[in-house]
Design a protein around this motif. Sequence first.
Motif, PDB file in Angstrom:
ATOM      1  N   SER A  96      32.518  30.791 -18.777  1.00  0.00           N
ATOM      2  CA  SER A  96      31.512  29.894 -19.352  1.00  0.00           C
ATOM      3  C   SER A  96      31.505  28.559 -18.627  1.00  0.00           C
ATOM      4  O   SER A  96      30.439  27.990 -18.352  1.00  0.00           O
ATOM      5  CB  SER A  96      31.787  29.691 -20.853  1.00  0.00           C
ATOM      6  N   ASP A 129      21.432  37.027 -20.015  1.00  0.00           N
ATOM      7  CA  ASP A 129      21.092  35.604 -20.131  1.00  0.00           C
ATOM      8  C   ASP A 129      21.681  34.994 -21.401  1.00  0.00           C
ATOM      9  O   ASP A 129      22.093  33.834 -21.415  1.00  0.00           O
ATOM     10  CB  ASP A 129      19.567  35.419 -20.137  1.00  0.00           C
ATOM     11  N   LYS A 130      21.735  35.783 -22.455  1.00  0.00           N
ATOM     12  CA  LYS A 130      22.310  35.303 -23.699  1.00  0.00           C
ATOM     13  C   LYS A 130      23.806  35.080 -23.566  1.00  0.00           C
ATOM     14  O   LYS A 130      24.376  34.124 -24.110  1.00  0.00           O
ATOM     15  CB  LYS A 130      22.012  36.279 -24.831  1.00  0.00           C
ATOM     16  N   ALA A 131      24.470  35.969 -22.816  1.00  0.00           N
ATOM     17  CA  ALA A 131      25.927  35.885 -22.663  1.00  0.00           C
ATOM     18  C   ALA A 131      26.344  34.837 -21.646  1.00  0.00           C
ATOM     19  O   ALA A 131      27.325  34.113 -21.856  1.00  0.00           O
ATOM     20  CB  ALA A 131      26.486  37.260 -22.261  1.00  0.00           C
ATOM     21  N   TRP A 132      25.615  34.741 -20.528  1.00  0.00           N
ATOM     22  CA  TRP A 132      26.067  33.895 -19.422  1.00  0.00           C
ATOM     23  C   TRP A 132      25.001  32.942 -18.901  1.00  0.00           C
ATOM     24  O   TRP A 132      25.225  32.213 -17.938  1.00  0.00           O
ATOM     25  CB  TRP A 132      26.539  34.770 -18.251  1.00  0.00           C
ATOM     26  N   GLY A 133      23.816  32.944 -19.525  1.00  0.00           N
ATOM     27  CA  GLY A 133      22.739  32.137 -18.984  1.00  0.00           C
ATOM     28  C   GLY A 133      22.737  30.707 -19.512  1.00  0.00           C
ATOM     29  O   GLY A 133      23.593  30.290 -20.265  1.00  0.00           O
ATOM     30  N   THR A 182      33.350  36.621 -23.733  1.00  0.00           N
ATOM     31  CA  THR A 182      33.334  35.989 -22.423  1.00  0.00           C
ATOM     32  C   THR A 182      34.421  34.923 -22.393  1.00  0.00           C
ATOM     33  O   THR A 182      34.418  34.003 -23.217  1.00  0.00           O
ATOM     34  CB  THR A 182      31.966  35.338 -22.133  1.00  0.00           C
ATOM     35  N   ASN A 218      21.121  41.582 -22.429  1.00  0.00           N
ATOM     36  CA  ASN A 218      21.556  40.291 -22.973  1.00  0.00           C
ATOM     37  C   ASN A 218      22.411  39.462 -22.007  1.00  0.00           C
ATOM     38  O   ASN A 218      23.236  38.656 -22.448  1.00  0.00           O
ATOM     39  CB  ASN A 218      22.321  40.492 -24.286  1.00  0.00           C
ATOM     40  N   THR A 243      26.806  40.995 -24.493  1.00  0.00           N
ATOM     41  CA  THR A 243      27.294  40.260 -25.664  1.00  0.00           C
ATOM     42  C   THR A 243      28.302  41.067 -26.482  1.00  0.00           C
ATOM     43  O   THR A 243      28.756  40.617 -27.537  1.00  0.00           O
ATOM     44  CB  THR A 243      26.121  39.853 -26.587  1.00  0.00           C
ATOM     45  N   ALA A 256      22.668  34.309 -14.511  1.00  0.00           N
ATOM     46  CA  ALA A 256      23.357  35.393 -15.216  1.00  0.00           C
ATOM     47  C   ALA A 256      23.590  36.603 -14.316  1.00  0.00           C
ATOM     48  O   ALA A 256      24.663  37.210 -14.330  1.00  0.00           O
ATOM     49  CB  ALA A 256      22.560  35.797 -16.446  1.00  0.00           C
ATOM     50  N   ASP A 282      25.878  46.118 -22.805  1.00  0.00           N
ATOM     51  CA  ASP A 282      25.458  44.925 -23.542  1.00  0.00           C
ATOM     52  C   ASP A 282      26.448  43.801 -23.253  1.00  0.00           C
ATOM     53  O   ASP A 282      27.614  43.871 -23.656  1.00  0.00           O
ATOM     54  CB  ASP A 282      25.412  45.216 -25.038  1.00  0.00           C
TER      55      ASP A 282
END
Length: 375
Positions: free
Chosen positions: A303, A371-375, A298, A369, A294, A313, A292
């Motif tokens: 970022s 895309d949520k973390a790095w997208g 990060t 996740n 997330t 991502a 995961d």
Amino acid sequence: MTGATYKDAGVDIDAGEALVEAIKDDAKSTTRSGVVSGLGGFGAMFDLKAAGYTDPILVSGTDGVGTKLKVAIAMQNHTTVGIDLVAMCVNDLVVQGAEPLFFLDYYATGKLNVAAGKEIIAGIAEGCRQAGCALIGGETAEMPGMYGGGDYDLAGFSVGAVEREGVLTGDKVNEGDVILGLASSGLHSNGFSLVRKVVSNAVIGGAPDTKLEAAVRDHIVDKARLAYVVDAPFAPGKSLGEALLVPTRIYVKSCLAAIKSGGVHALSHITGGGVLENIPRVLPENLAAEVDATSWDTLPVFSWLQKEGNIAATEMARTFNCGVGMAVVVDAAKAESLKAVFEAHGETVFTIGRVIPRPKGNAGVVLLNADKAWG
């Protein structure tokens, strides 16, 4: 008319001898049990019995620093790339359960600068001290025509040992094992060709002229350096170059302590290829890592790179460590106690996933996740 000399051709033997003399104390500071010879011989000797091994398997590795050196050269800051060099080699050894014993370096340059060379070797010695291995030899090559100006390259060679019954192969990994992630210090030494492209576009190509005014007032004319002296957007109080040169974290001592505690089934050094390509290297073919993105912090540098470079991502996940420098597959029943061992040795530890049956057609990592973390 005088005869031609080697120095006239660009190779200064005296400078080479001066560098050897200048680094003797640094090398001596890394000595450990098993070292038989010091610098200066044609070959370096190491006594495995004196180091305490009875039935050892030798593990060897070689690596470099990559184009992170271009940032160091532009910044004229050579103090940390030696740590990177050692880290990239010894972190690879410990994933097989091996204790790094000794290290050799290869330093090649177009024109030998003794002061810069001493900074580089001092960094290598510091890396060896962090890893507990001895710097027992190396080679300095002055090659005019091969490298330009102040350019140089580094390669490292490390040998470690592990008792035969202690070799980590990944064969003990089981479904349900927990995956711990040890935090990275930053970019480490991977992905810098992409990093330099993003920096060039963000600072030189796309930035308002006002961002560069301070550097211009300081009469800095080297465009490569100019890209790195601006303030780092993600690291207050540091220049961009300083922030990018944070050295690679060395995980040797914490990992060896965890292995000794029991319950470590596999280790994966997250280098080139990122999470996606390195974790599968230590898993059986029928198992995969469910990770995961997330579940860990990060770091700001990632970022910033993702945003400035508009990096997808999946590209982040297969190019950078994204904040995790070592993945540790452990027995689920011992996950908490091993987490405490790592933390006692100064690591920041995240629970990042678990081992699952490998889905059909999957390459070894089910990444959630991203895309949520790095997208």
